[in-house]
Design a protein around this motif. Structure first.
Motif, short mmCIF file in Angstrom:
data_model
loop_
_atom_site.label_atom_id
_atom_site.label_comp_id
_atom_site.label_asym_id
_atom_site.label_seq_id
_atom_site.Cartn_x
_atom_site.Cartn_y
_atom_site.Cartn_z
N ASP A 54 0.83 -1.20 0.00
CA ASP A 54 0.00 0.00 0.00
C ASP A 54 0.87 1.26 0.00
O ASP A 54 2.03 1.24 0.39
N THR A 55 0.29 2.35 -0.46
CA THR A 55 1.01 3.61 -0.62
C THR A 55 1.57 4.12 0.71
O THR A 55 2.70 4.61 0.76
N GLU A 56 0.81 3.99 1.78
CA GLU A 56 1.27 4.48 3.08
C GLU A 56 2.54 3.75 3.53
O GLU A 56 3.48 4.36 4.02
N SER A 57 2.58 2.44 3.33
CA SER A 57 3.77 1.67 3.70
C SER A 57 4.97 2.09 2.87
O SER A 57 6.09 2.23 3.38
N ARG A 104 4.71 15.07 4.08
CA ARG A 104 3.51 15.79 3.67
C ARG A 104 2.56 14.87 2.90
O ARG A 104 1.35 14.90 3.09
N ALA A 105 3.12 14.01 2.05
CA ALA A 105 2.28 13.05 1.32
C ALA A 105 1.58 12.10 2.30
O ALA A 105 0.40 11.79 2.13
N ASP A 110 -3.41 10.49 5.38
CA ASP A 110 -4.05 10.30 6.69
C ASP A 110 -3.74 11.51 7.55
O ASP A 110 -2.77 11.51 8.30
N PRO A 111 -4.56 12.56 7.45
CA PRO A 111 -4.27 13.79 8.19
C PRO A 111 -4.17 13.54 9.69
O PRO A 111 -4.87 12.68 10.24
N GLU A 117 -11.11 17.01 5.21
CA GLU A 117 -11.82 18.16 4.68
C GLU A 117 -13.08 17.68 3.98
O GLU A 117 -13.06 16.75 3.20
N THR A 118 -14.17 18.36 4.25
CA THR A 118 -15.44 18.06 3.57
C THR A 118 -16.01 19.37 3.06
O THR A 118 -15.67 20.45 3.54
N ALA A 119 -16.88 19.25 2.12
CA ALA A 119 -17.54 20.45 1.57
C ALA A 119 -18.47 21.01 2.62
O ALA A 119 -19.12 20.28 3.37
N PRO A 120 -18.56 22.35 2.70
CA PRO A 120 -19.46 22.96 3.71
C PRO A 120 -20.92 22.66 3.37
O PRO A 120 -21.30 22.52 2.21
#
Length: 122
Positions: A54-57, A104-105, A110-111, A117-120
């Motif tokens: 996976d990308t995170e690993s 940063r990636a 996974d912030p 972030e979601t749309a208001p």
């Protein structure tokens, strides 16, 4: 300050690299690689990454690798002087920059704190 090892032998002419011979050996290999770029390079397959990682690993391992490079470059920069020291410090700074980009990636994947972030709402 550079120190010469007391027992290190001086390089002999027989150990000197013959550039013309080196060119004779490497030119056909490089030319063949340029003529057929899809030919698998045996050296590039020494280290492989399994396809389903996976990308995170991948990013975590890249970050750890860059952190190790940072430490090694910093240690080596402390042992050399002059322009070689400047080169090592530049390599160290590139390692830090790469580490920051990978971190940063990872944050984007996974912030911290689970915030997404979601749309208001309207």
């Amino acid at each position: 300050m550079k120190k010469n090892a007391p027992n290190s032998p001086a390089p002999s002419t027989s150990e000197a690299v013959d550039i013309s011979r080196l060119c004779e050996v490497t030119e056909p290999l490089v030319s063949a690689r340029l003529r057929n770029p899809n030919r698998p390079d045996p050296v590039s397959h020494v280290f492989t990454i399994i396809p389903n990682v996976d990308t995170e690993s991948l990013l975590c391992h890249a970050c750890e690798t860059l952190a190790s490079l940072n430490v090694m470059a910093t240690d080596l920069a402390c042992e050399v002087e002059g322009s070689r020291r400047n080169v090592m410090l530049a390599i160290q700074q590139l390692a830090v920059l790469g580490e920051l980009l990978v971190n940063r990636a990872l944050d984007n994947l996974d912030p911290p704190g689970g915030f997404t972030e979601t749309a208001p709402n309207k």
